[in-house]
Design a protein around this motif. Structure first.
Motif, PDB file in Angstrom:
ATOM      1  N   ALA A 221       0.816  -1.217   0.000  1.00  0.00           N
ATOM      2  CA  ALA A 221       0.000   0.000   0.000  1.00  0.00           C
ATOM      3  C   ALA A 221       0.847   1.262   0.000  1.00  0.00           C
ATOM      4  CB  ALA A 221      -0.914   0.015   1.220  1.00  0.00           C
ATOM      5  N   GLN A 222       2.103   1.166   0.346  1.00  0.00           N
ATOM      6  CA  GLN A 222       2.947   2.342   0.432  1.00  0.00           C
ATOM      7  C   GLN A 222       4.236   2.053  -0.313  1.00  0.00           C
ATOM      8  OE1 GLN A 222       3.209   2.636   4.862  1.00  0.00           O
ATOM      9  NE2 GLN A 222       2.333   4.631   4.441  1.00  0.00           N
ATOM     10  N   GLU A 223       4.883   3.102  -0.776  1.00  0.00           N
ATOM     11  CA  GLU A 223       6.176   2.884  -1.396  1.00  0.00           C
ATOM     12  C   GLU A 223       7.158   2.439  -0.319  1.00  0.00           C
ATOM     13  OE1 GLU A 223       9.379   5.142  -4.263  1.00  0.00           O
ATOM     14  OE2 GLU A 223       7.571   6.168  -3.618  1.00  0.00           O
ATOM     15  N   ARG A 226      13.788   3.462   1.546  1.00  0.00           N
ATOM     16  CA  ARG A 226      15.163   3.022   1.308  1.00  0.00           C
ATOM     17  C   ARG A 226      15.984   3.205   2.585  1.00  0.00           C
ATOM     18  NH1 ARG A 226      16.320   2.344  -4.121  1.00  0.00           N
ATOM     19  NH2 ARG A 226      14.603   3.004  -5.453  1.00  0.00           N
ATOM     20  N   LYS A 232      15.840  -0.489  -1.127  1.00  0.00           N
ATOM     21  CA  LYS A 232      14.515  -0.610  -0.525  1.00  0.00           C
ATOM     22  C   LYS A 232      14.573  -1.638   0.587  1.00  0.00           C
ATOM     23  CE  LYS A 232      11.853   1.028  -4.369  1.00  0.00           C
ATOM     24  NZ  LYS A 232      10.458   1.185  -4.803  1.00  0.00           N
ATOM     25  N   TYR A 296      17.810   0.149  -7.863  1.00  0.00           N
ATOM     26  CA  TYR A 296      16.848   1.221  -8.150  1.00  0.00           C
ATOM     27  C   TYR A 296      15.414   0.728  -8.151  1.00  0.00           C
ATOM     28  CZ  TYR A 296      21.203   3.541  -8.938  1.00  0.00           C
ATOM     29  OH  TYR A 296      22.466   4.033  -8.746  1.00  0.00           O
ATOM     30  N   SER A 297      15.151  -0.390  -8.784  1.00  0.00           N
ATOM     31  CA  SER A 297      13.777  -0.877  -8.830  1.00  0.00           C
ATOM     32  C   SER A 297      13.400  -1.641  -7.571  1.00  0.00           C
ATOM     33  CB  SER A 297      13.591  -1.808 -10.032  1.00  0.00           C
ATOM     34  OG  SER A 297      14.324  -3.008  -9.841  1.00  0.00           O
ATOM     35  N   SER A 304      11.737  -8.544 -12.214  1.00  0.00           N
ATOM     36  CA  SER A 304      11.792  -7.227 -12.840  1.00  0.00           C
ATOM     37  C   SER A 304      11.003  -6.186 -12.056  1.00  0.00           C
ATOM     38  CB  SER A 304      11.267  -7.308 -14.277  1.00  0.00           C
ATOM     39  OG  SER A 304       9.902  -7.677 -14.266  1.00  0.00           O
ATOM     40  N   LYS A 305      10.225  -6.616 -11.083  1.00  0.00           N
ATOM     41  CA  LYS A 305       9.451  -5.673 -10.279  1.00  0.00           C
ATOM     42  C   LYS A 305       9.685  -5.946  -8.807  1.00  0.00           C
ATOM     43  CE  LYS A 305       5.308  -6.216 -12.380  1.00  0.00           C
ATOM     44  NZ  LYS A 305       5.545  -6.893 -13.668  1.00  0.00           N
ATOM     45  N   GLU A 306       9.543  -4.898  -7.999  1.00  0.00           N
ATOM     46  CA  GLU A 306       9.891  -5.001  -6.585  1.00  0.00           C
ATOM     47  C   GLU A 306       9.232  -6.208  -5.903  1.00  0.00           C
ATOM     48  OE1 GLU A 306       8.817  -1.609  -4.137  1.00  0.00           O
ATOM     49  OE2 GLU A 306       9.465  -2.640  -2.306  1.00  0.00           O
TER      50      GLU A 306
ATOM     51  N   VAL B  19      17.809   3.147 -15.523  1.00  0.00           N
ATOM     52  CA  VAL B  19      17.834   2.159 -14.451  1.00  0.00           C
ATOM     53  C   VAL B  19      18.575   0.916 -14.928  1.00  0.00           C
ATOM     54  CG1 VAL B  19      16.409   0.669 -13.043  1.00  0.00           C
ATOM     55  CG2 VAL B  19      15.757   3.030 -13.409  1.00  0.00           C
ATOM     56  N   ALA B  24      12.473  -0.512 -14.842  1.00  0.00           N
ATOM     57  CA  ALA B  24      12.234   0.528 -13.860  1.00  0.00           C
ATOM     58  C   ALA B  24      10.976   0.238 -13.066  1.00  0.00           C
ATOM     59  CB  ALA B  24      12.110   1.873 -14.554  1.00  0.00           C
ATOM     60  N   SER B  25       9.923  -0.102 -13.701  1.00  0.00           N
ATOM     61  CA  SER B  25       8.671  -0.511 -13.057  1.00  0.00           C
ATOM     62  C   SER B  25       7.975   0.631 -12.355  1.00  0.00           C
ATOM     63  CB  SER B  25       8.893  -1.649 -12.059  1.00  0.00           C
ATOM     64  OG  SER B  25       9.075  -1.182 -10.757  1.00  0.00           O
ATOM     65  N   ALA B  27       7.070   0.912  -9.470  1.00  0.00           N
ATOM     66  CA  ALA B  27       7.447   1.173  -8.080  1.00  0.00           C
ATOM     67  C   ALA B  27       8.372   2.376  -7.955  1.00  0.00           C
ATOM     68  CB  ALA B  27       8.138  -0.048  -7.496  1.00  0.00           C
ATOM     69  N   LEU B  28       8.982   2.785  -9.074  1.00  0.00           N
ATOM     70  CA  LEU B  28       9.892   3.918  -8.982  1.00  0.00           C
ATOM     71  C   LEU B  28       9.174   5.253  -8.988  1.00  0.00           C
ATOM     72  CD1 LEU B  28      12.648   2.801 -11.449  1.00  0.00           C
ATOM     73  CD2 LEU B  28      12.886   3.126  -8.993  1.00  0.00           C
ATOM     74  N   ALA B  29       7.972   5.271  -9.529  1.00  0.00           N
ATOM     75  CA  ALA B  29       7.323   6.553  -9.747  1.00  0.00           C
ATOM     76  C   ALA B  29       6.521   6.975  -8.529  1.00  0.00           C
ATOM     77  CB  ALA B  29       6.411   6.466 -10.955  1.00  0.00           C
ATOM     78  N   GLY B  30       6.401   8.267  -8.362  1.00  0.00           N
ATOM     79  CA  GLY B  30       5.426   8.802  -7.418  1.00  0.00           C
ATOM     80  C   GLY B  30       5.875   8.742  -5.990  1.00  0.00           C
ATOM     81  N   CYS B  31       5.140   9.452  -5.187  1.00  0.00           N
ATOM     82  CA  CYS B  31       5.407   9.564  -3.761  1.00  0.00           C
ATOM     83  C   CYS B  31       4.260   8.897  -3.049  1.00  0.00           C
ATOM     84  CB  CYS B  31       5.493  11.045  -3.429  1.00  0.00           C
ATOM     85  SG  CYS B  31       5.787  11.421  -1.718  1.00  0.00           S
ATOM     86  N   ASP B  32       4.572   8.226  -1.956  1.00  0.00           N
ATOM     87  CA  ASP B  32       3.505   7.497  -1.287  1.00  0.00           C
ATOM     88  C   ASP B  32       2.495   8.407  -0.617  1.00  0.00           C
ATOM     89  OD1 ASP B  32       5.244   6.737   1.777  1.00  0.00           O
ATOM     90  OD2 ASP B  32       5.454   8.394   0.390  1.00  0.00           O
ATOM     91  N   TYR B 124      16.798   8.175  -3.742  1.00  0.00           N
ATOM     92  CA  TYR B 124      16.370   7.892  -5.119  1.00  0.00           C
ATOM     93  C   TYR B 124      14.846   7.769  -5.186  1.00  0.00           C
ATOM     94  CZ  TYR B 124      16.046   5.780  -9.709  1.00  0.00           C
ATOM     95  OH  TYR B 124      15.743   5.525 -11.016  1.00  0.00           O
ATOM     96  N   GLY B 125      14.255   8.529  -6.090  1.00  0.00           N
ATOM     97  CA  GLY B 125      12.807   8.449  -6.257  1.00  0.00           C
ATOM     98  C   GLY B 125      12.020   9.281  -5.276  1.00  0.00           C
TER      99      GLY B 125
END
Lengths: 421, 421
Positions: A221-223, A226, A232, A296-297, A304-306, B19, B24-25, B27-32, B124-125
């Protein structure tokens, strides 16, 4: 799961006390915007309920700031007298914690001119900003001072030595612990400071730690935040809203030998210093191999995704594991630890410069909640301590273990009442 | 005054680098957000322009978190060689600061697998969250290492001894200083850490200080924050948007003897330890007399609202001044100091427990900007040092003085270029 979510209903509750002397005035009300018409930095009514089944600050999504402190009791009477002093302290502390999480001042007189205010005042008028105050008792509480030895849970066994660790006694242990989390660092600090003040004569603060950075107990639900290594941290953490997993791994259930801990949890705190300068000189590929993830990801090296599930069996074209044998995510994974999981709540810290080396004194203040540290943190850390590639860059330098009883159910109850009652 | 306001135009700029490895996916974009549908904790596009006339972080309204550091140069060549090394450092630093305030990684290669990433990655991000990075040079830069003695401004005279002070050399001085302010503590820390890293071989960090709490340079537009004594702090501060006052008191003008400082300002930093436990035992009336204000409303003792002008002539029925002769607001007031004003930017700090006393190591990290410290901070602090009732509860334990040149006007320029050029 209403206790897992911050209430959005209440309006900002001010100190609750009448304002002494001058008129209260408009300056006391409301939370500041940034003056540019954008969104306010913190919702003014962000409160997390204090009363309930489980203590707040465990399943609760972690606010951005931590103030953690442990306290030692200074009592010197008979066990009965000492228990009475402890009981009185916990009655006072519980009432104060309930008030502070509501955005009120600590109970007592803060307006009489010819007395010290009951509340120190730095959070007066501020939103609690999702303040949670979580309480625990350490193994040392069960020595001969209080006559509580028979009530010591087996799961509160002293942590064994867990190499490679180099613990500083002045940053370890404590009879009591308070974890205060809030999106406002002043509010979090205000909590540990005022509990120290209210306990004067009965407790002294033993050590404290401030932490920062948005840890999350709910990666989906949240980013994911890091850590100071730039990776991360917490992607595979237990989701605090997953009641089944919380019951399975975090909340103490009927298996306990001590009924007063049912509904509670065990807190392990570790101050983990990072050798930041050495880390920063490491190649990106090596850093990624150490964690087993892309920097980074945040994706596992096999994905390929977190949130892709790591494939620990995958081999590269030369037959080597894609996620190295010493990679942190491999060693920490429940798949490779007989299903063990813990609920993590990590905060970055920095306390300036190490004078001996001139390097940054920084790292991770790691907090884990679990049903039984003997079966969760200890074996997990043994595995990590023996094989984790990360050990080249970290060292555990402080430690604490605390039994956190269930929450108090209402204003007529106090923390750990079933232990002392 | 567009440079005084954060730009709301830009969208979140990611690292700028491709990346490596995994995709990149999303998950890299935006702020929670906070997962509960309420307002986001930090506007994702909160940026303060780096280029301009004056450096950001002076007139700019102060974000909630501070990371301050000073650095010593480790050069050992001829003055010409040393100047060249300093020039190269400042070119690197300026480019990195410009990038970080845009929410980008520090320039350089962060994606090659077989090299250490140029950026440490923990921000980052993340949104820059109103990051400002303010640069200054200390008196020690004008010794014989760089051949710059003739360019030392007279206003950068070493601070005289200002009793009662008890300065710790390990928390004082420095050849260079960086003030990084952001609403995100990770972003602020990332700035001072990456500048240290980029300067490796040329500089070492001398000391650092984290601060918290929303200081404000504009009391009329934002709620005034409280210090750890529970009092509002900064009510009568200079408003950063008041160009006339900024020119009169803060920005260096044609009066300077060093053209390279025109448009700059002088930064004085003081670590002010508070005797918090003693303060907390003081009566409310005494606390209010020490400050000359009501604790809760912040109003002067002669008024009813925070921003009421103090009436320093008012007497009570027994003929005593209502605002006591030693009250902090009386001694600090421009009315009682020949019109002297400074621009303050105060952050609370706590660094745990003082091991000798068991008391909290906490206080105010005070930063002041001004045209000429000899005519502003120094006489003001002399007056406060001699008579302030607050002296019973505070002690200055760290100090720094830095000349902050004007901002760089664009990407082809670097900090203090006119000093070194």
């Amino acid at each position: 799961m209403p206790e897992l979510r911050a209430s959005r209903r209440g309006l900002l509750a001010l100190g609750g006390a009448a304002v002494a002397g001058a008129a209260a005035s408009g300056a006391l009300a409301g939370c500041d915007g940034d003056g540019n018409g954008s969104k306010a930095a913190t919702p003014v009514d962000a409160k997390v309920p204090f009363y309930g089944a489980h203590q707040a600050g465990i399943a609760t999504a972690a606010p951005a700031r931590l103030a953690f402190a442990t306290y030692d009791l200074t009592v010197s009477g008979s066990p009965e007298e000492n228990r009475a002093a402890l009981r009185e302290l916990l009655q006072t502390w519980t009432a104060a914690a309930a008030a502070m999480t509501e955005g009120k001042q600590v109970p007592g007189d803060s307006t009489t001119l010819v007395a010290p205010p009951a509340d120190t005042g730095e959070a007066y008028g501020a939103s609690p900003a999702n303040l949670t105050i979580t309480f625990g008792v350490g193994p040392s509480l069960f020595d001969d001072r209080f006559g509580l030895a028979a009530k010591r849970p087996a799961a509160l066994a002293d942590l064994p030595k867990l190499p490679p660790e180099n613990l500083d006694p002045s940053r370890s242990g404590g009879d009591l612990a308070i974890q205060a989390c809030s999106d406002d660092p002043v509010v979090a600090f205000h909590a540990i400071r005022n509990l120290a003040r209210l306990g004067r004569g009965t407790v002294v603060m033993r050590w404290s730690q401030l932490g920062f950075g948005k840890a999350t107990s709910n990666g989906s639900a949240q980013e994911t935040p890091r850590n100071l290594m730039g990776f991360k941290d917490g992607t595979r953490n237990i989701d605090g809203t997953d009641a089944q997993r919380m019951d399975q791994y975090v909340w103490v259930g009927n298996e306990t030998d001590q009924a007063w801990m049912r509904g509670g949890s065990y807190l392990v705190a570790r101050r983990i210093a990072m050798r930041i300068e050495a880390w920063d000189r490491d190649f990106l590929a090596d850093q990624q191999h150490v964690f087993g993830r892309y920097k980074y990801s945040g994706a596992p090296l096999t994905g390929s995704k977190e949130f892709d599930t790591p494939d620990f069996g995958a081999k590269d074209s030369s037959g080597q594991p894609v996620i190295p044998v010493g990679a942190h995510i491999r060693l920490a994974a429940h798949e490779n630890n007989g299903g063990i999981r813990i609920l993590r709540r990590g905060y970055s810290y920095t306390d300036g410069i190490v004078s001996a080396s001139g390097e940054l004194d920084a790292g991770l203040f790691f907090i884990a909640f679990q049903k039984d540290p003997r079966k969760q943190f200890v074996p997990l850390q043994r595995s990590l301590g023996a094989h984790d590639a990360l050990n080249e860059y970290i060292q555990h330098v402080g430690s604490g273990l605390f039994a956190c009883p269930p929450a108090v159910s209402g204003p007529d109850r106090y923390w750990a009442q079933e232990l002392l009652g």
